[in-house]
Design an enzyme around this catalytic site. Sequence first.
Site, PDB file in Angstrom:
ATOM      1  N   HIS A  66     -26.377 140.437  56.405  1.00 58.15           N
ATOM      2  CA  HIS A  66     -25.394 141.170  55.604  1.00 58.15           C
ATOM      3  C   HIS A  66     -25.958 141.498  54.238  1.00 58.15           C
ATOM      4  O   HIS A  66     -26.729 140.734  53.664  1.00 58.15           O
ATOM      5  CB  HIS A  66     -24.076 140.402  55.478  1.00 58.15           C
ATOM      6  CG  HIS A  66     -24.204 138.983  54.982  1.00 58.15           C
ATOM      7  ND1 HIS A  66     -24.771 137.964  55.728  1.00 58.15           N
ATOM      8  CD2 HIS A  66     -23.820 138.418  53.820  1.00 58.15           C
ATOM      9  CE1 HIS A  66     -24.724 136.833  55.042  1.00 58.15           C
ATOM     10  NE2 HIS A  66     -24.173 137.087  53.876  1.00 58.15           N
TER      11      HIS A  66
ATOM     12  N   HIS B  67     -24.858 142.368  50.405  1.00 55.08           N
ATOM     13  CA  HIS B  67     -23.755 142.267  49.441  1.00 55.08           C
ATOM     14  C   HIS B  67     -23.812 143.449  48.476  1.00 55.08           C
ATOM     15  O   HIS B  67     -24.880 143.789  47.970  1.00 55.08           O
ATOM     16  CB  HIS B  67     -23.896 141.003  48.585  1.00 55.08           C
ATOM     17  CG  HIS B  67     -23.794 139.715  49.323  1.00 55.08           C
ATOM     18  ND1 HIS B  67     -22.636 138.978  49.384  1.00 55.08           N
ATOM     19  CD2 HIS B  67     -24.721 139.012  50.026  1.00 55.08           C
ATOM     20  CE1 HIS B  67     -22.855 137.867  50.081  1.00 55.08           C
ATOM     21  NE2 HIS B  67     -24.114 137.865  50.485  1.00 55.08           N
TER      22      HIS B  67
END
Length: 142
Positions: free
Chosen positions: A100, A102
Amino acid sequence: MQTCIFCKIVSGSEPASVVYSDEKVLAFMDHRPVNAGHVLVIPRVHVAYISELDEGIGAHLFKISLGIAKAVRKSGIRCEGINLFVADGEIAGQEIFHFHLHIIPRFKGDGFGLRFGPKNLFKPSRMELDEVADDIRKFLKK
Ligand code: ZN
């Protein structure tokens, strides 16, 4: 039986506040944000690390992330700057082992940040920098 929380969000079995969705990536609000407007962008396919991420999906994910970062800036959310951040591996701060990126809105005094350790006192020479660059270059795909 899925155990990955992000895969559960992808499949719809866990809720998320979705910002963007397409056939390759999903972007949603971090439920424990550093600051308001903190978005996570993930590939729909489960991969834990950068080394496993398809380059085409990675390029698409970054393109979508740039668009979201621009939208965050325009949205009225408190945002004097933005960090794009990936934690790849536990030592780097990765907590969810589904890749992921951010998108973190930043403002003066928010208290967030990466800190240099004492090794920041290390000042390599040009020759040392060239040697390290050479070590890395050897492993770049042609
Ligand atoms: Zn997953």
